[in-house]
Motif scaffolding. Sequence first.
Motif, PDB file in Angstrom:
ATOM      1  N   TYR A  98       0.857  -1.195   0.000  1.00 60.56           N
ATOM      2  CA  TYR A  98       0.000   0.000   0.000  1.00 60.56           C
ATOM      3  C   TYR A  98       0.888   1.239   0.000  1.00 60.56           C
ATOM      4  CZ  TYR A  98      -3.290   3.527   1.808  1.00 60.56           C
ATOM      5  OH  TYR A  98      -4.043   4.657   2.000  1.00 60.56           O
ATOM      6  N   ARG A  99       0.450   2.274  -0.775  1.00 58.23           N
ATOM      7  CA  ARG A  99       1.223   3.517  -0.846  1.00 58.23           C
ATOM      8  C   ARG A  99       0.289   4.659  -1.215  1.00 58.23           C
ATOM      9  NH1 ARG A  99       4.169   6.412  -4.898  1.00 58.23           N
ATOM     10  NH2 ARG A  99       6.082   7.371  -4.100  1.00 58.23           N
ATOM     11  N   LYS A 100       0.426   5.791  -0.499  1.00 56.62           N
ATOM     12  CA  LYS A 100      -0.337   6.985  -0.828  1.00 56.62           C
ATOM     13  C   LYS A 100       0.565   8.206  -0.678  1.00 56.62           C
ATOM     14  CE  LYS A 100      -3.439   8.699   1.980  1.00 56.62           C
ATOM     15  NZ  LYS A 100      -4.590   8.846   2.921  1.00 56.62           N
TER      16      LYS A 100
ATOM     17  N   VAL B 144      -4.737   5.838   6.816  1.00 56.59           N
ATOM     18  CA  VAL B 144      -4.471   4.786   5.833  1.00 56.59           C
ATOM     19  C   VAL B 144      -5.424   3.628   6.101  1.00 56.59           C
ATOM     20  CG1 VAL B 144      -2.058   5.428   5.486  1.00 56.59           C
ATOM     21  CG2 VAL B 144      -2.634   3.780   7.254  1.00 56.59           C
ATOM     22  N   GLN B 145      -5.954   3.048   5.025  1.00 54.36           N
ATOM     23  CA  GLN B 145      -6.866   1.897   5.123  1.00 54.36           C
ATOM     24  C   GLN B 145      -6.613   0.961   3.957  1.00 54.36           C
ATOM     25  OE1 GLN B 145     -10.773   3.796   5.277  1.00 54.36           O
ATOM     26  NE2 GLN B 145     -10.902   3.340   7.458  1.00 54.36           N
ATOM     27  N   PHE B 146      -6.532  -0.335   4.252  1.00 53.47           N
ATOM     28  CA  PHE B 146      -6.272  -1.312   3.203  1.00 53.47           C
ATOM     29  C   PHE B 146      -6.715  -2.689   3.679  1.00 53.47           C
ATOM     30  CE2 PHE B 146      -3.378  -4.303   0.972  1.00 53.47           C
ATOM     31  CZ  PHE B 146      -3.787  -4.035  -0.322  1.00 53.47           C
TER      32      PHE B 146
ATOM     33  N   ASP C 189      -5.776  -6.573   3.009  1.00 53.84           N
ATOM     34  CA  ASP C 189      -4.835  -7.517   2.413  1.00 53.84           C
ATOM     35  C   ASP C 189      -5.540  -8.856   2.221  1.00 53.84           C
ATOM     36  OD1 ASP C 189      -2.668  -8.894   1.505  1.00 53.84           O
ATOM     37  OD2 ASP C 189      -1.505  -8.779   3.356  1.00 53.84           O
TER      38      ASP C 189
ATOM     39  N   TYR D 286       3.051  -6.308   9.774  1.00 56.22           N
ATOM     40  CA  TYR D 286       2.767  -5.163   8.909  1.00 56.22           C
ATOM     41  C   TYR D 286       3.468  -3.938   9.490  1.00 56.22           C
ATOM     42  CZ  TYR D 286      -0.886  -7.999   6.770  1.00 56.22           C
ATOM     43  OH  TYR D 286      -1.579  -8.984   6.120  1.00 56.22           O
TER      44      TYR D 286
END
Length: 203
Positions: A137-139, A158-160, A162, A174
């Motif tokens: 993840y990258r922003k 941040v939200q993701f 997996d 993580y």
Amino acid sequence: MIKIKKYNCYYNGKNGKYYVENSYPKKKKSHDCCCEHDHKEDKSYDCGCKRDHKEDNEKGKLVEFAYQNSSPISNLPPGPGGLPLPQTVAAVTLNKVKAGNVVSLNGLFHINNDSPAVQDLVAAIYRGIPSPGNLIYRKVIEIDNAEGVDDDFTEVVVQFVDDNFRTTQENVTYTLVATQRIGTGLFLTGPITFTATEIKGPF
């Protein structure tokens, strides 16, 4: 005396045929079970079929949870400084993630821009040690300049999810990392929270 059982007749408009009772082609339930019992309503019922209805009922439930908090009480109003970037914001570890399950990741931290110019922040999540091959993840977001006094102290979220678990894995770590794309002037401050929630699948 002979008792004759009552049968109901059904007409199938698709093929123009008549059917008696259960011989009528009915649509199977979403879980594709061989029986007609509603296992979602009655979990204790034993229908005798080979499907694992316990697995169906547990889908979507929390399996394991891990979190990290840092500096939960921040100074108000926020003062200058903090931890200079790049910086590991937080790291969490799940003991075992089974194949087919998913992990929901949620993070919150704050960035202070002491530079007179607008700066770019990069927030990234790695599964395993921070390396290009482990990036999931990258922003990139803009942090306003300090002189403008707009959003030079910014909340970053941040939200993701997996969902890439084809096999069961143990000790899944993580790591949430904050870096500055170019230049200097960005600082990491609290409050900081990072969570990982393993959820029963497959979906």
